[in-house]
Design an enzyme around this catalytic site. Sequence first.
Site, PDB file in Angstrom:
ATOM      1  N   HIS A 107       4.075   8.800  -4.140  1.00  0.00           N
ATOM      2  CA  HIS A 107       5.329   8.073  -3.774  1.00  0.00           C
ATOM      3  C   HIS A 107       6.052   9.051  -3.155  1.00  0.00           C
ATOM      4  O   HIS A 107       6.973   8.570  -2.542  1.00  0.00           O
ATOM      5  CB  HIS A 107       6.004   7.759  -5.095  1.00  0.00           C
ATOM      6  CG  HIS A 107       5.463   6.387  -5.742  1.00  0.00           C
ATOM      7  ND1 HIS A 107       4.053   6.352  -6.016  1.00  0.00           N
ATOM      8  CD2 HIS A 107       5.975   5.245  -5.687  1.00  0.00           C
ATOM      9  CE1 HIS A 107       3.723   5.050  -6.354  1.00  0.00           C
ATOM     10  NE2 HIS A 107       5.210   4.489  -6.283  1.00  0.00           N
ATOM     11  N   SER A 112       2.145   6.317   1.027  1.00  0.00           N
ATOM     12  CA  SER A 112       0.685   5.887   0.874  1.00  0.00           C
ATOM     13  C   SER A 112       0.128   6.189   2.349  1.00  0.00           C
ATOM     14  O   SER A 112       0.763   5.918   3.255  1.00  0.00           O
ATOM     15  CB  SER A 112       0.342   4.386   0.819  1.00  0.00           C
ATOM     16  OG  SER A 112       0.582   4.321  -0.753  1.00  0.00           O
TER      17      SER A 112
END
Length: 427
Positions: A219, A223
């Site tokens: 995070h 991604s």
Amino acid sequence: MSFPWAKHYEPKAPFMRWIDEKLPLPRLVYNAIGGGYPVPRNLNYMWNFGVLAGFCLVLQIVTGVILAMHYAANAAVAFDSTEHIMRDVNWGWLMRYAHANGASAFFVVVYLHIFRGFFYSSYKAPREMVWLLGVVIFLLMMATGFMGYVLPWGQMSYWGAKVITGLFGAIPVVGEPIQIWLLGGYAPDNAALNRFFSLHFLLPFVIAGVIILHIWALHIPGSSNPTGVEVKSESDTLPFHPYYTAKDGFGLGVFLILYFAMVFFFPNSLGHPDNYIPANPLSTPAHIVPEWYYWPFYAILRAFTVDFFFVPAKLMGVLAMFSAILVWFFLPWLDKSPVRSGHYRPMFRKFFWVLVIDVLVLGYCGGSPAEEPFVMISQLATAYYFLHFLVILPIVSSIERPEPLPFSITEAVLGSDDKAVLGESKA
């Protein structure tokens, strides 16, 4: 990564505001998997395997805890307690088949997750820590799976424990004391069974903890995506919920269909018949083989048959087997290409598929008897495996000429214009 356009959790009900002030768990969940977590808009179904791996872990923990309530970690009755679970415990057969086939399903989705990482270079900056924690998770899975295979205390369980722990005996000076310490004696017995049961029960919770770190590390940079191009604007992203929760839900549905088809119709197809025979230290099976998901590494172990100067072949096999996984830790620094995605690296893409075939060949040889021609094929495949990571990958990343990248993720999804770059956007 901090996205300025990300939505923030704002509870409206008085009770939820009170909860958020005292224990901001709803905020954490919303920011991690809800509308507060923007995700690249071009993720394909290869990005489903991380969620599926998490589901498999939960499945293994739930079924494992239930099985532990009825299992006896004693060499005299372990095999009988397993049969008791299968025959006398209500739905015990389902719990055991779900757990045994769940382990195979777990490794299937993790292997696909790993090879997706290879193809899309998910190990590159700024996601090195995500990759390194992923390799740690895989090593913990290997240890957990091995200890679980010993617990039914059948023939293959006993002799698998004897062979694998015997590998530590190949280490000079300290090898034999380590082997005795692992087993609690000179051969697998009550002490070894108790130790393996305790660790097999504990390690999944350790894996869950490392997975939390894995997701946390993910995070921070956000991604990756099939183009390898980083997010540049709000138009490049979508909220994780509802778009990717729906996509992951569809993937989970397909997975469950295949998984339950295996559990209900082919529950023993991946097991070894000898493991339905009680362990007998005086009767060695004709062909000792681990579970299928260890076969590529087992083939590497057996590929070394000749001593090299003062280094015994057995020790070289052990070192090579562990090095086959440890080399993954160095991928962020071995692959120097500025381009991540294999879609834009034609030379890399060809060698990637050769690696896939090579690993499949190693797997086939690992499940075959230790005789010719399988030994020779294992030696050739092992040599290529290490050449790929240590020689071919660094050279290819230095000399290949990648194809032009799209200017942005949005362009890759909605159409292109005359802006195309190699590595980063034009000023």
